[in-house]
Design a protein around this motif. Structure first.
Motif, PDB file in Angstrom:
ATOM      1  N   CYS A   1      27.302  -4.925  -2.822  1.00  0.00           N
ATOM      2  CA  CYS A   1      26.790  -4.668  -4.167  1.00  0.00           C
ATOM      3  C   CYS A   1      25.382  -4.101  -4.149  1.00  0.00           C
ATOM      4  CB  CYS A   1      26.835  -5.960  -4.990  1.00  0.00           C
ATOM      5  SG  CYS A   1      25.721  -7.251  -4.389  1.00  0.00           S
ATOM      6  N   THR A   2      24.579  -4.523  -3.198  1.00  0.00           N
ATOM      7  CA  THR A   2      23.204  -4.034  -3.124  1.00  0.00           C
ATOM      8  C   THR A   2      23.178  -2.543  -2.825  1.00  0.00           C
ATOM      9  OG1 THR A   2      22.540  -6.189  -2.248  1.00  0.00           O
ATOM     10  CG2 THR A   2      20.970  -4.402  -2.041  1.00  0.00           C
ATOM     11  N   MET A   3      23.949  -2.141  -1.827  1.00  0.00           N
ATOM     12  CA  MET A   3      24.032  -0.720  -1.491  1.00  0.00           C
ATOM     13  C   MET A   3      24.647   0.067  -2.640  1.00  0.00           C
ATOM     14  SD  MET A   3      25.845   1.097   1.797  1.00  0.00           S
ATOM     15  CE  MET A   3      24.668   0.402   2.970  1.00  0.00           C
ATOM     16  N   ALA A   4      25.623  -0.533  -3.322  1.00  0.00           N
ATOM     17  CA  ALA A   4      26.280   0.152  -4.434  1.00  0.00           C
ATOM     18  C   ALA A   4      25.305   0.409  -5.583  1.00  0.00           C
ATOM     19  CB  ALA A   4      27.461  -0.685  -4.921  1.00  0.00           C
ATOM     20  N   LEU A   5      24.515  -0.598  -5.932  1.00  0.00           N
ATOM     21  CA  LEU A   5      23.558  -0.445  -7.028  1.00  0.00           C
ATOM     22  C   LEU A   5      22.492   0.581  -6.673  1.00  0.00           C
ATOM     23  CD1 LEU A   5      22.721  -1.398  -9.813  1.00  0.00           C
ATOM     24  CD2 LEU A   5      21.418  -3.236  -8.744  1.00  0.00           C
TER      25      LEU A   5
ATOM     26  N   ASN B   1      17.334   2.299 -17.319  1.00  0.00           N
ATOM     27  CA  ASN B   1      15.875   2.290 -17.535  1.00  0.00           C
ATOM     28  C   ASN B   1      15.246   1.014 -17.007  1.00  0.00           C
ATOM     29  OD1 ASN B   1      15.873   4.779 -18.702  1.00  0.00           O
ATOM     30  ND2 ASN B   1      15.765   4.050 -20.818  1.00  0.00           N
ATOM     31  N   PHE B   2      15.954  -0.105 -17.179  1.00  0.00           N
ATOM     32  CA  PHE B   2      15.469  -1.380 -16.636  1.00  0.00           C
ATOM     33  C   PHE B   2      15.354  -1.296 -15.110  1.00  0.00           C
ATOM     34  CE2 PHE B   2      16.958  -5.351 -14.608  1.00  0.00           C
ATOM     35  CZ  PHE B   2      15.886  -6.168 -14.891  1.00  0.00           C
ATOM     36  N   LEU B   3      16.393  -0.765 -14.458  1.00  0.00           N
ATOM     37  CA  LEU B   3      16.380  -0.653 -12.992  1.00  0.00           C
ATOM     38  C   LEU B   3      15.287   0.301 -12.523  1.00  0.00           C
ATOM     39  CD1 LEU B   3      20.244  -0.510 -12.403  1.00  0.00           C
ATOM     40  CD2 LEU B   3      18.711  -2.407 -11.828  1.00  0.00           C
ATOM     41  N   LYS B   4      15.154   1.434 -13.197  1.00  0.00           N
ATOM     42  CA  LYS B   4      14.138   2.415 -12.787  1.00  0.00           C
ATOM     43  C   LYS B   4      12.730   1.857 -12.975  1.00  0.00           C
ATOM     44  CE  LYS B   4      16.880   6.598 -13.570  1.00  0.00           C
ATOM     45  NZ  LYS B   4      17.023   7.827 -14.391  1.00  0.00           N
ATOM     46  N   SER B   5      12.537   1.079 -14.048  1.00  0.00           N
ATOM     47  CA  SER B   5      11.208   0.515 -14.276  1.00  0.00           C
ATOM     48  C   SER B   5      10.813  -0.434 -13.149  1.00  0.00           C
ATOM     49  CB  SER B   5      11.166  -0.217 -15.607  1.00  0.00           C
ATOM     50  OG  SER B   5      11.957  -1.401 -15.558  1.00  0.00           O
TER      51      SER B   5
ATOM     52  N   PHE C   1       0.828  -1.205   0.000  1.00  0.00           N
ATOM     53  CA  PHE C   1       0.000   0.000   0.000  1.00  0.00           C
ATOM     54  C   PHE C   1       0.864   1.258   0.000  1.00  0.00           C
ATOM     55  CE2 PHE C   1      -3.601  -2.671   1.077  1.00  0.00           C
ATOM     56  CZ  PHE C   1      -4.653  -1.997   0.483  1.00  0.00           C
ATOM     57  N   LYS C   2       2.025   1.176   0.626  1.00  0.00           N
ATOM     58  CA  LYS C   2       2.899   2.352   0.711  1.00  0.00           C
ATOM     59  C   LYS C   2       3.459   2.725  -0.652  1.00  0.00           C
ATOM     60  CE  LYS C   2       7.120   3.980   2.988  1.00  0.00           C
ATOM     61  NZ  LYS C   2       8.191   3.644   3.925  1.00  0.00           N
ATOM     62  N   TYR C   3       3.858   1.712  -1.444  1.00  0.00           N
ATOM     63  CA  TYR C   3       4.540   1.978  -2.700  1.00  0.00           C
ATOM     64  C   TYR C   3       3.599   1.995  -3.910  1.00  0.00           C
ATOM     65  CZ  TYR C   3       8.735   1.186   0.006  1.00  0.00           C
ATOM     66  OH  TYR C   3       9.723   1.274   0.949  1.00  0.00           O
ATOM     67  N   VAL C   4       2.437   1.400  -3.802  1.00  0.00           N
ATOM     68  CA  VAL C   4       1.493   1.371  -4.921  1.00  0.00           C
ATOM     69  C   VAL C   4       0.224   2.080  -4.477  1.00  0.00           C
ATOM     70  CG1 VAL C   4       0.367  -0.076  -6.641  1.00  0.00           C
ATOM     71  CG2 VAL C   4       2.468  -0.846  -5.581  1.00  0.00           C
TER      72      VAL C   4
ATOM     73  N   LYS D   1      14.091  -1.860  -2.659  1.00  0.00           N
ATOM     74  CA  LYS D   1      13.757  -2.274  -4.020  1.00  0.00           C
ATOM     75  C   LYS D   1      14.957  -2.950  -4.704  1.00  0.00           C
ATOM     76  CE  LYS D   1       9.481  -0.989  -4.618  1.00  0.00           C
ATOM     77  NZ  LYS D   1       8.434  -1.931  -5.014  1.00  0.00           N
ATOM     78  N   THR D   2      16.145  -2.426  -4.436  1.00  0.00           N
ATOM     79  CA  THR D   2      17.342  -3.004  -5.058  1.00  0.00           C
ATOM     80  C   THR D   2      17.596  -4.422  -4.550  1.00  0.00           C
ATOM     81  OG1 THR D   2      18.275  -0.778  -5.193  1.00  0.00           O
ATOM     82  CG2 THR D   2      19.778  -2.619  -5.514  1.00  0.00           C
ATOM     83  N   VAL D   3      17.383  -4.631  -3.265  1.00  0.00           N
ATOM     84  CA  VAL D   3      17.516  -5.986  -2.706  1.00  0.00           C
ATOM     85  C   VAL D   3      16.568  -6.948  -3.426  1.00  0.00           C
ATOM     86  CG1 VAL D   3      17.171  -7.412  -0.656  1.00  0.00           C
ATOM     87  CG2 VAL D   3      18.290  -5.186  -0.437  1.00  0.00           C
ATOM     88  N   GLU D   4      15.322  -6.520  -3.616  1.00  0.00           N
ATOM     89  CA  GLU D   4      14.334  -7.366  -4.289  1.00  0.00           C
ATOM     90  C   GLU D   4      14.760  -7.656  -5.734  1.00  0.00           C
ATOM     91  OE1 GLU D   4      10.643  -5.324  -3.989  1.00  0.00           O
ATOM     92  OE2 GLU D   4      10.452  -5.613  -1.821  1.00  0.00           O
TER      93      GLU D   4
END
Length: 462
Positions: free
Chosen positions: A426-430, A453-457, A192-195, A321-324
């Protein structure tokens, strides 16, 4: 009791010698309505001591036995409210009264949605769903709950409890190690927070937009029925007061001094970063040199504050989100033919043979997947990460040293060939790389745009 606030519930616990439970009940936002919705399993998760569990359930059961079985009718509720709380039936509070009545109706009638066939097959076999299947289940629960909210953006704590309780009662094997309730509730809250569902621009929303400065840069003209000059004057007087230059200088000076300390007051840092965000965004939009921006706001060099700045701008938790993303796509990326003979992948395979611990193997695979992303999309990897070599790119880029050496690996974020932040993994770096482009408003180079663009999507779920 169903109308009690969290504070009233905590006071009630203290009066009955259950004060030890107060911190946990506050953390889980247990209101009076949520208290009455608790079942044996939920109480076991909230309360550690068996004696306290028995006392709490006994108190709840005694209260419920004294009440009539449900709500007899809406008329009865309105008559009772008008006798005991005359102000509830006034025009001002009638909406909130009906909202509470709607919640009570939901409490007694909620049933789980009909999950898709493949989800039902997994549940029928009593198998715990994988990550992607969990996301689909949360999506269906969120869509089903949305139908009951009738204009509200978010459910209340009681409604989350009802839905998660119904899910785990129907499928007890989802309660992993006794912590399933809290995990599923957290996932549903995050959904609910993100969508968020869009808010319609009704008259009240437009009034608020006009009141708080939404008019700037906007071509739409506002015309409110019944607006008088006096009304407009009141709105102008209530507009937020902007900080004067001396006050802003004081905040900036404090932030620079605090950054030099070894022990920092992070709560005050957050507050002052919030207060100064307007001047910071103005400098960035005016294309001020990055060196000047970091000189005034050095806490942007801290990954936590960089992620927080991203969240203030987008309402998205970039790190989570990056972890996911990495957990979901790592195996797929490493199995692609295009990366099979890549030096990064070869280095990974050699290092995997030296370790057997699952955590280390997972970390190595996620690191490799992160570094191989540009190769998957045919982009220029030198604009994404410099692995064991000197940084040459001017735009945000990662410097990575010894990526698969657990003891000596190093990650850093560079912008304009200057180190901005040291990063843990790597997760924090990305996450920092994606956040830097957005926070500092830096255009994405064409030779890396497919990867970003892939990451932002995925981050923005579009």
């Amino acid at each position: 009791m169903e109308h009690w606030s969290v504070d009233q519930v905590c006071s009630w616990l203290r009066q009955r010698n259950l004060g030890e439970l107060v911190p946990k009940f506050r953390e889980e936002e247990v209101s009076g309505a949520a208290l009455l919705a608790l079942n044996d399993r939920m109480v076991q998760q909230l309360v550690k001591k068996i004696g306290h569990q028995a006392v709490l359930m006994d108190l709840i059961n005694k209260y419920q036995e004294q009440q009539k079985s449900g709500i007899e009718s809406l008329t009865y509720c309105c008559e009772t409210a008008s006798l005991e709380f005359p102000e509830v039936i006034s025009g001002k509070n009638l909406k909130s009264f009906f909202a509470r009545y709607k919640t009570l109706q939901w409490t007694s009638s909620y049933t789980l949605p009909d999950f898709p066939y493949d989800v039902k097959c997994i549940l029928a076999e009593k198998k715990c769903p994988d990550h992607s299947m969990r996301i689909r289940m949360i999506e269906f629960l969120q869509a089903d709950m949305t139908k009951y909210l009738e204009g509200s953006l978010y459910p209340n704590s009681q409604q989350y409890n009802i839905v998660v309780s119904a899910l785990l009662q129907a499928y007890p094997f989802l309660d992993e190690d006794g912590k399933g309730f809290l995990l599923w509730k957290r996932a549903l809250k995050d959904r609910f927070k993100y969508v968020r569902r869009p808010i319609e621009d009704d008259e009240q929303v437009l009034r608020n937009k006009c009141k708080f400065g939404h008019r700037r840069g906007q071509t739409r003209k506002f015309s409110f029925a019944g607006n008088k000059p006096d009304d407009i004057q009141v709105q102008v007087e209530e507009e937020p007061v902007h900080l004067e230059g001396s006050t802003m200088d004081e905040h900036i000076t404090w932030l620079k001094q605090e950054y030099m300390k070894s022990q920092r007051n992070w709560k005050e840092v957050d507050n002052r970063m919030n207060v100064t965000i307007e001047i910071r965004r103005k400098m960035i939009s005016d294309k001020a040199p990055l060196k000047d921006i970091l000189g005034l706001f050095p806490f942007l060099r801290c990954p936590y504050q960089l992620f927080r700045e991203f969240q203030l701008l987008t309402h998205m938790d970039i790190y989570k989100k990056t972890v996911e993303i990495l957990e979901t796509y790592s195996e797929n990326i490493l199995s692609l033919y295009v990366v099979r003979n890549n030096p990064i992948n070869i280095m990974l395979q050699e290092n995997l043979k030296r370790h057997t611990e699952d955590d280390i193997l997972k970390y190595m695979k996620m690191t490799a997947a992160c570094l191989l992303l540009p190769n998957v999309f045919g982009d220029d990897s030198s604009l994404f990460a410099a692995v064991n070599e000197e940084v040459k790119a001017v735009t945000p880029v990662l410097e990575v040293k010894n990526p698969f050496n657990v003891n000596s690996c190093e990650f850093a974020l560079y912008v304009e060939r200057e180190e901005v932040a040291q990063l843990d993994d790597c997760t924090m770096a990305l996450a920092a790389l994606v956040a830097a482009f957005h926070v500092f408003d830096i255009p994405c180079p064409k030779r890396i745009h497919r990867t970003l663009n892939f990451l932002k999507s995925l981050v923005f779920e579009v």
